[in-house]
Design an enzyme around this catalytic site. Structure first.
Site, mmCIF file in Angstrom:
data_model
loop_
_atom_site.group_PDB
_atom_site.id
_atom_site.type_symbol
_atom_site.label_atom_id
_atom_site.label_comp_id
_atom_site.label_asym_id
_atom_site.label_seq_id
_atom_site.Cartn_x
_atom_site.Cartn_y
_atom_site.Cartn_z
ATOM 1 N N ASP A 91 -0.180 12.994 13.890
ATOM 2 C CA ASP A 91 1.230 12.978 13.527
ATOM 3 C C ASP A 91 1.951 14.270 13.922
ATOM 4 O OD1 ASP A 91 1.299 10.348 12.403
ATOM 5 O OD2 ASP A 91 0.155 11.117 10.695
ATOM 6 N N HIS A 117 -13.631 14.062 9.692
ATOM 7 C CA HIS A 117 -12.888 13.589 10.869
ATOM 8 C C HIS A 117 -13.041 14.552 12.032
ATOM 9 C CE1 HIS A 117 -10.060 16.608 9.339
ATOM 10 N NE2 HIS A 117 -9.444 16.571 10.494
#
Ligand SMILES: O=P(O)(O)O[C@H]1O[C@H](CO)[C@@H](O)[C@H](O)[C@H]1O
Ligand SMILES: O=P(O)(O)O[C@H]1O[C@H](CO)[C@@H](O)[C@H](O)[C@H]1O
Lengths: 351, 351
Positions: free
Chosen positions: A78, A166
């Site tokens: 993002d 992640h």
């Protein structure tokens, strides 16, 4: 005359992948540490936090809602450092003021739906899914971009801003500095010595055993002879493999297994979730897919900062930034310590 | 078609001193920060702590007692990374396993007898004494060693293990990586363009003004066009100066003044004792004293890690370690912010 002992006498070692030197001053480990002490990583992370944008069913910064994923999950960063459509800065007006266009794409990949798990605690089958996604991404983004950097920043100490397991994938329209250096060094080595540098290196290390941490049929992990970070490792296939997607199904299973073993040892070293930055380097992609890239050998670098304990790290600061990297124990000492550690994770013992 | 705006559109910039590129993605500053927050530096350091080995009259690790010094104070590092007499590792058995002898000397220099003072809070005359000692040290150690690295790690965040104001001096029998790179790049530039790179660069920056932070008759401080750390600066003489000891008395006074101004602005930026690593690069010494080194220009690098506030730093991690350095604001934005800050230190206001 004094006999040379690498644990007692500082010396330089050559890094053939970066064409540079590291200063090894192992006697420095004797100095007491009175400097900054890090916060140990949080061990009580909730399995599911609805406010964490990486969790299943959470809403991210752009308003999108994550699916109820049960394995890996991939999405566009993002706040990407690279976007596909940035305009060109235009022609340079002077050699001292040179700018160039940079385009690309930044993705984030969650390894698992749980926030309180890490790679070494995942099942080999779950790690295999991460590996398959990595292969897919290099294949897909590498079809157009010359470089696809897969990397994981693990732990707050490594600038990781989210505890959910992640990694990131940044693909770029240019070959960045580090792979450009690895490209030049490996190309030169093959030209001079008639063999891929890291293929030869892995064979010699497997033979010597002194710096080997873990190994299996397909893979080898060593503290490289030229390691700069205290417990830095290099993960290498035994076979000549140019790029990640070239790995066979067997090699991928075997990779899942060796990653789990290595990362378990890392966590066991100071009984803490071991911070590091890691990433994959394989032959450049895009238009390079058509070129002879046999000087390349796929490999992963692990760069962990801890030196003495869960809270005392190595700082690469003044001398290192301005002159040369310096380490406080020999690579052989680091390999030995890692080798001796259990392959059962400290958090799963007695559980 | 979109017009290129460096604050909105990522691009690459070339660092001619290191022959490498930095990725400038200034739009990244918009991303919220949820990662590690640093402890702000301690502001209540006692002026004199008898247990601090750097204070006057303290006993150091080797049993020596410091004199009751009232200005600068120099001593040999009790835990040196470089020692004068290490034996040679011997001849290398393979291009992938190369070692070399490393010899040298490591010194520590206290700037002032007080622990609760820093360079920007010192009087220009006191800073001048530090400068004179730097010149003496380069002269003395440089008579035999090819490289003398003066550097200051300031703040716990930069691995500094003692709050007492001090710097280090490491002299080595070899030219370390970073100066070797600067040597190659500057030599090549002079050969190609007929002028010393940084002399030309300073002139162009002084003309453009856009990246200038502070300047006076003899010195110029800019956020270099290729800066990697958020508020990195480059301190340059206007005259062609090869090495630190070549500075005239006037230039040294003027340097004391510009250092005080720059460091005051740094501290004022986030109203905190600004952490950084800094160091001097001048033409190599030892046998190089006899060679033509006109491609060199003396300069100092300041590498400060803070990005957003006293507690939020830039992390040079995964992508930066494995691919390429990346910054989150443009050098022009950084220069503008520093330029606009007061030159009166926040701690001396209202005092
Ligand atoms: O010698 P010090 O200040 O204890 O140590 C500090 O500076 C050195 C030189 O940059 C680094 O190698 C160390 O990691 C750092 O902690
Ligand atoms: O994108 P993240 O994880 O928020 O950011 C982290 O990794 C990036 C890539 O290595 C770095 O540029 C950032 O400084 C770091 O905080």
């Amino acid at each position: 005359k004094l006999r040379f002992d690498p644990r007692e006498h500082q010396h330089l070692r050559y890094n053939p992948l970066r064409d540079s030197w590291v200063l090894v001053s192992a006697h420095r480990m004797k100095r007491p540490w009175k400097g900054q002490v890090e916060k140990p990583p949080e061990e009580n992370i909730p399995r599911h936090d609805p406010n964490n944008p990486l969790c299943p069913l959470s809403t991210r910064a752009n308003g999108e809602v994550n699916p109820e994923y049960d394995s890996t999950f991939l999405f566009d960063n993002d706040f990407p450092a690279l976007q596909p459509d940035a305009p060109d800065p235009g022609s340079n007006y002077h050699p001292l003021f040179q700018a160039k266009a940079a385009r690309g794409i930044c993705k984030v990949m969650c390894f698992h739906p749980w926030s309180d798990i890490t790679l070494p605690l995942m099942q080999p089958g779950e790690i295999r899914k991460v590996i398959d996604k990595w292969a897919e991404l290099i294949e897909e983004l590498g079809s157009t971009y010359p470089w696809v950097q897969i990397f994981e920043n693990r732990g707050a100490m490594m600038g990781c801003s989210n505890p959910h397991p992640h990694c990131q994938i940044w693909a770029s329209s240019f070959l960045p500095n580090e792979p450009a250096l690895a490209e030049r060094c490996q190309r030169e080595y093959l030209r001079k010595h008639g063999e891929a540098m890291l293929l030869r290196y892995a064979r010699m290390e497997a033979q010597a055993q002194e710096r080997v941490v873990v190994e299996n049929e397909h893979w080898l992990v060593v503290v490289p002879y030229w390691a700069t970070w205290p417990f830095q490792t290099l993960l290498l296939p035994r076979r000549h493999v140019l790029r990640f997607p070239d790995l066979t199904s067997q090699e991928r299973d075997s990779l899942a297994s060796i990653m789990k073993r290595l990362l378990t040892k890392y966590d066991n070293l100071f009984e803490v979730s071991f911070p590091y930055s890691m990433g994959w380097h394989g032959a450049p992609t895009g238009t390079h897919l058509e070129e002879d890239m046999n000087h390349w050998q796929l490999h992963a670098h692990y760069y962990p900062p801890l030196l003495r304990s869960a809270t005392v790290r190595k700082f690469m600061v003044g001398y290192e930034m301005l002159a040369q990297e310096q380490r406080d124990l020999t690579p052989e000492q680091a390999a030995e310590r890692l080798r001796e550690l259990s392959e059962e994770h400290y958090r799963s013992r007695g559980a």
